[in-house]
Scaffold this motif. Structure first.
Motif, PDB file in Angstrom:
ATOM      1  N   LYS A   1       0.258  -1.916  -9.600  1.00  0.00           N
ATOM      2  CA  LYS A   1      -0.177  -2.641  -8.410  1.00  0.00           C
ATOM      3  C   LYS A   1      -0.595  -4.049  -8.780  1.00  0.00           C
ATOM      4  O   LYS A   1      -1.108  -4.294  -9.876  1.00  0.00           O
ATOM      5  CB  LYS A   1      -1.347  -1.901  -7.737  1.00  0.00           C
ATOM      6  CG  LYS A   1      -1.087  -0.419  -7.510  1.00  0.00           C
ATOM      7  CD  LYS A   1      -2.283   0.295  -6.952  1.00  0.00           C
ATOM      8  CE  LYS A   1      -2.077   1.798  -6.979  1.00  0.00           C
ATOM      9  NZ  LYS A   1      -2.289   2.402  -8.308  1.00  0.00           N
ATOM     10  N   LEU A   2      -0.405  -4.943  -7.827  1.00  0.00           N
ATOM     11  CA  LEU A   2      -0.770  -6.347  -7.986  1.00  0.00           C
ATOM     12  C   LEU A   2      -2.259  -6.538  -7.743  1.00  0.00           C
ATOM     13  O   LEU A   2      -2.823  -5.934  -6.832  1.00  0.00           O
ATOM     14  CB  LEU A   2       0.025  -7.181  -6.984  1.00  0.00           C
ATOM     15  CG  LEU A   2      -0.226  -8.680  -6.924  1.00  0.00           C
ATOM     16  CD1 LEU A   2       0.311  -9.382  -8.162  1.00  0.00           C
ATOM     17  CD2 LEU A   2       0.414  -9.267  -5.659  1.00  0.00           C
TER      18      LEU A   2
ATOM     19  N   ASP B   1      -5.393  -8.183  -6.146  1.00  0.00           N
ATOM     20  CA  ASP B   1      -5.550  -8.866  -4.863  1.00  0.00           C
ATOM     21  C   ASP B   1      -5.683 -10.374  -5.044  1.00  0.00           C
ATOM     22  O   ASP B   1      -5.176 -11.155  -4.232  1.00  0.00           O
ATOM     23  CB  ASP B   1      -6.779  -8.324  -4.132  1.00  0.00           C
ATOM     24  CG  ASP B   1      -6.616  -6.855  -3.751  1.00  0.00           C
ATOM     25  OD1 ASP B   1      -5.469  -6.428  -3.525  1.00  0.00           O
ATOM     26  OD2 ASP B   1      -7.621  -6.142  -3.685  1.00  0.00           O
TER      27      ASP B   1
ATOM     28  N   GLN C   1      -2.267 -12.192  -5.071  1.00  0.00           N
ATOM     29  CA  GLN C   1      -1.337 -12.139  -3.954  1.00  0.00           C
ATOM     30  C   GLN C   1      -0.812 -13.543  -3.654  1.00  0.00           C
ATOM     31  O   GLN C   1      -1.473 -14.542  -3.917  1.00  0.00           O
ATOM     32  CB  GLN C   1      -2.022 -11.551  -2.719  1.00  0.00           C
ATOM     33  CG  GLN C   1      -2.294 -10.058  -2.817  1.00  0.00           C
ATOM     34  CD  GLN C   1      -2.770  -9.480  -1.500  1.00  0.00           C
ATOM     35  OE1 GLN C   1      -2.335  -9.911  -0.431  1.00  0.00           O
ATOM     36  NE2 GLN C   1      -3.662  -8.501  -1.566  1.00  0.00           N
TER      37      GLN C   1
ATOM     38  N   ALA D   1       2.369 -13.819  -7.439  1.00  0.00           N
ATOM     39  CA  ALA D   1       2.803 -12.434  -7.628  1.00  0.00           C
ATOM     40  C   ALA D   1       3.909 -12.352  -8.679  1.00  0.00           C
ATOM     41  O   ALA D   1       3.919 -11.441  -9.514  1.00  0.00           O
ATOM     42  CB  ALA D   1       3.283 -11.843  -6.306  1.00  0.00           C
TER      43      ALA D   1
ATOM     44  N   ILE E   1       1.163  -3.589  -3.192  1.00  0.00           N
ATOM     45  CA  ILE E   1       0.031  -4.426  -2.794  1.00  0.00           C
ATOM     46  C   ILE E   1      -1.193  -3.523  -2.773  1.00  0.00           C
ATOM     47  O   ILE E   1      -1.186  -2.486  -2.121  1.00  0.00           O
ATOM     48  CB  ILE E   1       0.269  -5.052  -1.404  1.00  0.00           C
ATOM     49  CG1 ILE E   1       1.520  -5.944  -1.425  1.00  0.00           C
ATOM     50  CG2 ILE E   1      -0.953  -5.853  -0.968  1.00  0.00           C
ATOM     51  CD1 ILE E   1       1.900  -6.497  -0.057  1.00  0.00           C
TER      52      ILE E   1
ATOM     53  N   ARG F   1      -2.206 -12.439   2.769  1.00  0.00           N
ATOM     54  CA  ARG F   1      -1.083 -13.044   2.037  1.00  0.00           C
ATOM     55  C   ARG F   1       0.016 -12.015   1.792  1.00  0.00           C
ATOM     56  O   ARG F   1       0.890 -12.221   0.951  1.00  0.00           O
ATOM     57  CB  ARG F   1      -1.581 -13.605   0.697  1.00  0.00           C
ATOM     58  CG  ARG F   1      -2.460 -14.854   0.824  1.00  0.00           C
ATOM     59  CD  ARG F   1      -3.299 -15.072  -0.423  1.00  0.00           C
ATOM     60  NE  ARG F   1      -4.316 -14.029  -0.544  1.00  0.00           N
ATOM     61  CZ  ARG F   1      -4.938 -13.718  -1.692  1.00  0.00           C
ATOM     62  NH1 ARG F   1      -4.638 -14.355  -2.799  1.00  0.00           N
ATOM     63  NH2 ARG F   1      -5.850 -12.755  -1.717  1.00  0.00           N
ATOM     64  N   SER F   2      -0.045 -10.920   2.529  1.00  0.00           N
ATOM     65  CA  SER F   2       0.876  -9.825   2.259  1.00  0.00           C
ATOM     66  C   SER F   2       2.332 -10.191   2.526  1.00  0.00           C
ATOM     67  O   SER F   2       3.233  -9.716   1.828  1.00  0.00           O
ATOM     68  CB  SER F   2       0.488  -8.594   3.077  1.00  0.00           C
ATOM     69  OG  SER F   2      -0.739  -8.055   2.624  1.00  0.00           O
TER      70      SER F   2
ATOM     71  N   THR G   1       3.525 -12.245  -0.369  1.00  0.00           N
ATOM     72  CA  THR G   1       3.593 -11.338  -1.509  1.00  0.00           C
ATOM     73  C   THR G   1       4.827 -10.450  -1.405  1.00  0.00           C
ATOM     74  O   THR G   1       5.544 -10.232  -2.392  1.00  0.00           O
ATOM     75  CB  THR G   1       2.323 -10.469  -1.566  1.00  0.00           C
ATOM     76  OG1 THR G   1       1.177 -11.318  -1.656  1.00  0.00           O
ATOM     77  CG2 THR G   1       2.349  -9.531  -2.755  1.00  0.00           C
ATOM     78  N   TRP G   2       5.082  -9.956  -0.203  1.00  0.00           N
ATOM     79  CA  TRP G   2       6.231  -9.066   0.002  1.00  0.00           C
ATOM     80  C   TRP G   2       7.546  -9.773  -0.318  1.00  0.00           C
ATOM     81  O   TRP G   2       8.472  -9.157  -0.879  1.00  0.00           O
ATOM     82  CB  TRP G   2       6.241  -8.554   1.431  1.00  0.00           C
ATOM     83  CG  TRP G   2       7.159  -7.386   1.629  1.00  0.00           C
ATOM     84  CD1 TRP G   2       8.431  -7.409   2.113  1.00  0.00           C
ATOM     85  CD2 TRP G   2       6.871  -6.013   1.322  1.00  0.00           C
ATOM     86  NE1 TRP G   2       8.954  -6.150   2.144  1.00  0.00           N
ATOM     87  CE2 TRP G   2       8.021  -5.270   1.661  1.00  0.00           C
ATOM     88  CE3 TRP G   2       5.761  -5.354   0.808  1.00  0.00           C
ATOM     89  CZ2 TRP G   2       8.082  -3.883   1.484  1.00  0.00           C
ATOM     90  CZ3 TRP G   2       5.819  -3.977   0.646  1.00  0.00           C
ATOM     91  CH2 TRP G   2       6.964  -3.269   0.974  1.00  0.00           C
TER      92      TRP G   2
ATOM     93  N   SER H   1     -11.829  -6.118  -1.105  1.00  0.00           N
ATOM     94  CA  SER H   1     -10.805  -6.680  -1.988  1.00  0.00           C
ATOM     95  C   SER H   1     -11.088  -6.217  -3.411  1.00  0.00           C
ATOM     96  O   SER H   1     -12.193  -6.383  -3.928  1.00  0.00           O
ATOM     97  CB  SER H   1     -10.844  -8.217  -1.945  1.00  0.00           C
ATOM     98  OG  SER H   1      -9.977  -8.757  -2.929  1.00  0.00           O
TER      99      SER H   1
END
Length: 294
Positions: free
Chosen positions: A92-93, A95, A98, A103, A124, A133-134, A137-138, A292
Motif C-alpha cells: 500500500k501507498l 497517505d 498520494q 506515487a 490506496i 488526491r485519490s 493517485t489512481w 490518515s
C-alpha cells in the motif's frame, strides 16, 4: 526430491479458495497480515508462513517493514521466476505520498525494498477525503498497471461515498476494498455497496485484534467446542463462508497453521446466524472520514 514439509505446504496452499476479482485476477482468500511486526522480525515470520503454505502476504509502506518482506521473499526463493507466480503480494501507498508523481516515486522505492519485479496488488491506504488526491493517485496506479509492474488496483477503508467519487473521477471501480470487518463491526452498508459494484471485500482486524473472541457471552467459544476448533478458527470460518478475503496476523507458528486450517469444518446455519447477530455500533480502529496513516 520433494520433502514431506513441501508436500504439506502445497496441500495447505491448495486448500485455500481463490477469489476471482473484477479484473480477472485471482487472489487467495486467506493471507498473512504483517502490521506491527518490526522490520527486523518480519522476515522469519513470513518465511515460516510461506513454509506452512501461505501464498498471500499483505504489506504496506506504512508498516515500515517492506525491507524485511523483501528479505523473506529472497531467502525463500519466492522472488524467482520459478516461484513468483505462486505468491500474491499486496502493498500500500503511504497517505503522505498520494498524488501522481509522488506515487510513482514511492512505488519505485517500495518495489526495490520488496526485491520484486511486480506486485500483485497496490492499494490506496486511506481515502483522506479532507485532502483528496485519490484520483491523481489512481492515474499513477493505472500507469503502473499498464507497465506490468502492478497486476491489480485496490483501495483500503473507502466508504461508498469515496468509492463513488473515485469512480466519477476515474471511470473505474477498484478490484478490492480492504476494510475493518469482524463480527462486532460488520459494515453491512459498505459490503453491500461493494458487492453491487463487483468490488471484492477484504477484512483486516478480522477478529477485532482478538476482542471478538469473547463476543456474545460465550457464543464463539460454544461453537468452537462443538467443532473441536479454536474460537479464532470459528470467526475466520464465518468470514470464509461470507466470501470475504481475510488477512489474519500472527507471529506464532501454531496460530499461523490454525489460521490457514479453516476448510475441514463448516458452520451450521444457526451458528452462522448467531455470529451475524453479534454486529455492533463501534469500530475497533479509525474513522476513514478523519484518519490518515501518513
Amino acid at each position: 526430491m520433494i520433502g514431506t514439509s513441501d508436500l504439506a505446504a502445497a496441500a495447505a496452499a491448495a486448500s485455500v479458495p481463490q477469489i476471482e476479482l473484477n479484473d480477472g485476477n485471482r487472489i487467495p482468500q486467506v493471507g498473512l497480515g504483517v502490521l506491527r511486526i518490526d522490520d527486523d522480525d518480519v522476515a522469519p515470520v513470513v518465511e515460516t508462513a510461506l513454509a506452512i503454505g501461505y501464498r498471500h502476504i499483505d504489506g504496506a509502506a506504512g508498516y515500515n517493514n517492506e525491507g524485511g518482506l523483501g528479505r523473506a521473499f529472497a531467502e525463500s526463493g519466492f522472488n524467482t521466476e520459478q516461484k513468483r507466480g505462486k505468491l500474491w503480494v499486496t502493498t500500500k501507498l503511504r497517505d503522505s505520498e498520494q498524488g501522481y508523481d509522488s506515487a510513482l516515486e514511492a512505488f519505485d522505492r517500495q518495489i526495490g525494498l520488496l526485491q520484486l519485479d511486480y506486485v500483485d496488488m497496490y492499494m490506496i491506504h486511506w481515502p483522506t477525503p479532507f485532502d483528496w488526491r485519490s484520483a491523481d493517485t489512481w492515474k499513477a496506479f493505472v500507469k503502473l498497471r499498464d507497465e506490468g509492474r502492478v497486476k491489480t488496483l485496490g483501495v483500503c477503508n473507502f466508504l461508498p461515498e469515496h468509492l463513488e467519487r473515485l469512480h466519477q473521477e476515474t471511470g473505474e471501480w477498484p478490484a478490492v476494498n480492504q476494510i475493518e470487518l469482524h463480527p462486532t463491526w460488520q459494515q453491512r452498508d459498505v459490503v453491500a455497496f461493494c458487492k453491487e459494484h463487483g468490488i471484492a471485500v477484504e477484512a483486516y482486524s478480522p477478529m477485532a485484534r482478538g476482542a471478538d473472541l469473547n463476543a456474545g457471552d460465550g457464543v464463539i467459544a460454544k461453537i468452537a467446542s462443538a467443532h473441536n476448533v479454536s474460537p479464532a478458527q470459528v470467526i475466520l470460518r464465518w468470514h470464509i463462508e461470507n466470501g470475504t478475503i481475510i488477512i489474519p496476523k500472527s507471529v506464532h507458528t501454531e496460530r499461523l497453521k490454525q489460521n490457514l486450517d479453516l476448510f475441514g469444518f463448516a458452520l451450521t446455519l444457526e451458528e452462522h446466524a448467531a455470529i451475524d447477530a453479534l454486529d455492533g455500533p463501534k469500530r475497533a480502529g479509525h474513522d476513514p472520514r478523519t484518519f490518515s496513516y501518513s
